[in-house]
Scaffold this active site. Structure first.
Site, short mmCIF file in Angstrom:
data_model
loop_
_atom_site.label_atom_id
_atom_site.label_comp_id
_atom_site.label_asym_id
_atom_site.label_seq_id
_atom_site.Cartn_x
_atom_site.Cartn_y
_atom_site.Cartn_z
CB SER A 193 -32.55 -39.35 43.71
OG SER A 193 -33.87 -39.72 44.06
CD GLU B 51 -2.95 -0.90 0.01
OE1 GLU B 51 -3.55 0.17 -0.11
OE2 GLU B 51 -3.06 -1.84 -0.80
#
Length: 834
Positions: A423, A143
């Site tokens: 339980s 770039e």
């Protein structure tokens, strides 16, 4: 010889030496002659300037040099004035919302593997120091190769872009990285002269106020790379599935080559553009070589790194949403981050979840629950599953299963608190009895060998008499006088309800809370029925409490988060203090009893893990949920299968689900637990339990001795016991000796009104219909020596839909007995069972 006559006009009074009179210059000055035409010399010899001819014809349209010079000067003044005015007027604005929006990133415990990202913007800002130099150089080569040496503005490129915008020639590249960053972060992507003018002035100011490194960091975090990835970190995961630190130069060069055309340069999405993409990749690498950022040899050795396949934007599908939801709730509940703050995004959250175990849990639920459902069975549409696994040594939640798919079922089955635990609560009663040195009503120390009357619907007795609470055993089976260990194996309600009364319902509640059950758990009520599990703790809560038992009674708050940061700054997490919930002896003795449940009780399916294991089955009232909670020395896991109408959300019984007449904890939940545990611990050494258990003295069986009144009237079997070992006790008060407890606790019965209002107890696991009851004490043989052992009956004939008078709503009618709690964990799919 004649003499020359004197000249006229001389002054007679003034004569020179020659006798001539002086000349009067003023009088003799001649009169100036008119200017001769056409530049002719005057008498004195001077040339006159010619008169400029008038401009005629086309010459009148051509500016003179004076006009040109004046125009240039005027234009320069306008430009300088405009620049000064623009520089003064245009300020650096606040960042635009899109540029600052980030997703929160949720990671596995390794800190690298991404679980999920929330939010619409897929971005994770990272500091420049985390980005390797090779990746930075690749971006510069693509770039702006002179970024560190040039000014903020490329005048030629800016003028070219502005001209092309004005003339409608479209977008033109060539801006510096500074200009691109300004466009991404402060402005927008619109192509207008005003935006370009603002970009110009902001870039100049920004270049004066920020360093090149700061600008490059901002650019790398705001640029779009395609695949809905904003910033280099998100792009690294989108294309190569890893953090940016792990990228090599070739991969970095490809990501850099995406910047000028993110969509069309995706070689996977657009293979037709491969030639142009490779050319761009070569351009980037050649630029790196040119600037000595890459050696020619390394460049020549590179091959194109093909990125991974494009992943659909699944966001929070599958388990992702459940995990994000659970983590967010944990952060808010522990006052680490509130909901609004978390919604601002940008947080990097490292969870405690381990990918191997997480995948194993998902696979186990799929194989043992989801794969058994059928669209042809109405009951299967109600099936839900939840699971959680906790490391006992750290309290870390290492796996979590919230449901089939967050986008289809939004309620998290791992964290919800609206299903009875059944339980699976009974071990907390036993732990409370052992930790508090509790005794029976006849002052016999409660140990695994203590005998209780297991008669069906036996009324619970307090120190002052009846409590009017008479819980039914599963399938209405009478067990006679059995030990606590046997009562745990078979999940006998009558025994555990009486034991809860003997210990003290409040002590049971306090012990459950100490072990890890939240204090605000719904229906955690201090009454004898607490033993049967009407409380609605979550799967995670139960796993945390069982992890405390696995770690010899040491409790540490469970956690889902190990690290959290934003913009590379670590946030403080609350300190998690390990404390002793119950004594080691109490915890280890409870573990010893729970091992029997797996070895020969209702949880035998858990043996499929191939590891030493302890656990307990449980079934909620009306079979609306089935549970298995268990642990090895190094992993505690709870699995629940729940029934819920997918449209109304109403809890539904699981009769007929998965093709079974009944759903019980020893079936699909225990099988899921075994498959998961085996896979989760694969490759790790097998650990055996290191227990310091106190089994207590053996007591004679009143049924065999012929004592018609049973143990309630027998002599204390073990005498007065010494207080249990306190070497690990950190908190006096939870492990006081039996003598201390007896001296301070007043045994008062629950009021009749309270007993009658006690929540209906969940059934002990596997219900089956029972024949007309015959007291086992009159049978002439011990209940354990029946012709067909209760655990081997293999029948489960109770049908849903009918109920007996006096039983809880929705309880099926009586029929042939199928054995005690959870049918001993026998495979409910066994053809021998109806």
């Amino acid at each position: 010889m004649s003499q020359e006559p004197p000249q006229d006009g001389g002054d007679p009074g003034q004569q020179g030496s020659q006798g001539w009179a002086p000349r009067d210059h003023s009088a003799a000055a001649p009169t100036p002659a008119p200017q001769p035409p056409n530049g002719a010399k005057d008498p004195e010899g001077r040339r006159k300037r010619p008169k400029r001819p008038k401009r005629t014809g086309w010459r009148r349209a051509v500016p003179t040099w004076r006009m040109v010079l004046g125009g240039v000067l005027l234009l320069a003044l306008l430009l300088v004035g405009g620049f000064i005015a623009g520089y003064q007027i245009v300020d650096i604005p606040a960042a635009n919302a899109t540029a600052t929006a980030q997703s929160n990133v949720y990671l596995y415990a390794d800190g690298k593997t991404v679980i999920a990202r929330d939010g619409e913007i897929n971005r994770e800002n990272i500091p420049l120091r985390r980005i390797p130099r090779t990746i930075q150089h690749a971006v510069l080569a693509a770039e702006d190769r002179d970024f560190y040496s040039e000014n903020a503005i490329d005048i030629k490129a800016t003028l070219r872009a502005g001209w092309n915008t004005v003339t409608g020639k479209g977008r033109q590249g060539g801006s510096t990285i500074t200009q691109q960053y300004v466009k991404n972060y402060y402005l927008g992507q619109e192509q207008t002269v005003v935006r370009k003018a603002k970009e110009f002035f902001i870039s100049i100011k920004l270049d004066r106020e920020q360093s090149k490194d700061e600008i490059l960091e901002g650019y790398l975090n705001t640029s779009y790379f395609g695949r809905n990835a904003y910033g280099i970190q998100a792009a690294s995961h989108a294309y190569y599935g890893k953090d940016v630190e792990d990228l090599d130069a070739g991969e970095g060069a490809y990501l850099a080559s995406l910047l000028n055309a993110p969509s069309s340069n995706d070689v996977v999405a657009h293979p037709e553009n491969k030639k142009a993409i490779l050319a761009r990749w070569d351009y980037v690498l050649d630029g790196m070589v040119e600037h000595h950022w890459l050696t020619p040899d390394d460049r020549d050795a590179m091959t194109f790194p093909v990125p991974g396949k494009v992943k659909p934007a699944t966001a929070l599908s599958g388990q992702r949403g459940y995990i994000v939801q659970a983590v967010d709730h944990y952060l808010a509940a522990n006052k680490i981050l509130d909901e609004k703050t978390l919604a601002t995004g940008g947080y990097r959250i490292t969870t405690t979840l381990q990918k191997k175990k997480q995948d194993a849990l998902v696979e186990a639920v799929k194989d043992n629950v989801l794969s058994r459902t059928s669209d042809e069975r109405d009951a299967d549409r109600n099936v839900r599953a939840g699971g959680a696994s906790v490391d006992p040594g750290t309290g870390h939640v290492v796996a979590l299963y919230g449901g089939v798919d967050y986008t289809r079922q939004f309620v998290n089955n791992a964290t919800r608190r609206d299903y009875q635990v059944g339980s699976t609560f009974k071990p907390f009663v036993l732990a409370a009895a052992l930790a508090n040195g509790s005794t029976t009503q006849k002052d016999r120390a409660i140990t695994p060998n203590t005998r209780y009357d297991g008669t069906n619907e036996r009324t619970v007795q307090s120190a002052t008499g009846s409590t009017d609470y008479s819980p039914a055993n599963e399938d209405d089976v009478d067990y006679g006088h059995i030990t606590v260990r046997e009562a745990t194996d078979k999940s006998v309600n009558a025994v555990y309800a009486q034991m809860a009364q003997d210990v003290g319902p409040q002590e049971v509640k306090d012990t459950a809370i100490a072990l890890g059950i939240p204090q605000d758990t719904p229906d955690l009520t201090a009454s004898p029925s607490i033993a049967l599990g009407p409380a609605t703790a979550s799967v995670v809560d139960m796993a945390s409490a069982y992890a405390t038992l696995a770690d010899h009674g040491r409790q540490r708050p469970h956690t889902l988060v190990s690290r959290i940061s934003k913009n590379a700054e670590e946030l403080d997490l609350p300190e998690r203090t390990t404390r002793r919930a119950v004594s080691r002896e109490a915890a280890d003795t409870t573990t010893s009893v729970l091992r029997s449940v797996v070895d020969g009780g209702t949880g035998t399916a858990a043996q499929g893990s191939g590891r030493p294991a302890a656990g307990k089955t449980g079934t909620a009232e009306e079979d609306k949920a089935a549970w298995f909670a268990g642990y090895t020395p190094d992993l505690a896991t709870v699995i629940a299968v729940m029934g819920q109408d997918p449209e109304t959300g109403v809890q539904k019984p699981l009769y007929g689900a998965l093709g079974l007449a009944r759903m019980n904890g020893g079936g699909a939940p225990a099988e899921t637990w075994a498959d998961y545990t085996r896979a989760a611990l694969e490759g790790s050494p097998v650990q055996d339990f290191d227990l310091r258990a106190d089994e207590g003295p053996e007591e004679p069986d009143p049924d065999e001795s012929g004592d018609p009144d049973g143990s309630d009237d027998t002599e204390e079997a073990g005498g007065t016991r010494k207080p249990r070992d306190r070497e690990d006790t950190d908190e006096p008060g939870t492990t006081d000796s039996r003598e201390e407890r007896r001296g301070t606790r007043t045994r008062t019965p629950d009021s009749p009104s309270e007993a009658s209002r006690a929540p209906e107890e969940p059934r002990s696991d596997t219900p089956a219909a029972a024949p007309p009851r015959t007291d086992v004490r009159d049978r002439g043989t011990d209940a354990r020596d029946r012709g067909t052992d209760a655990r081997d009956r293999g029948t489960d004939a109770r049908a849903p839909g009918t109920q007996r008078p006096g039983k809880e709503p929705g309880r099926p009618a009586a029929g042939p007995p199928a054995g005690p709690d959870d049918s001993d964990g026998q495979d409910p799919r066994d053809p021998a069972r109806p």
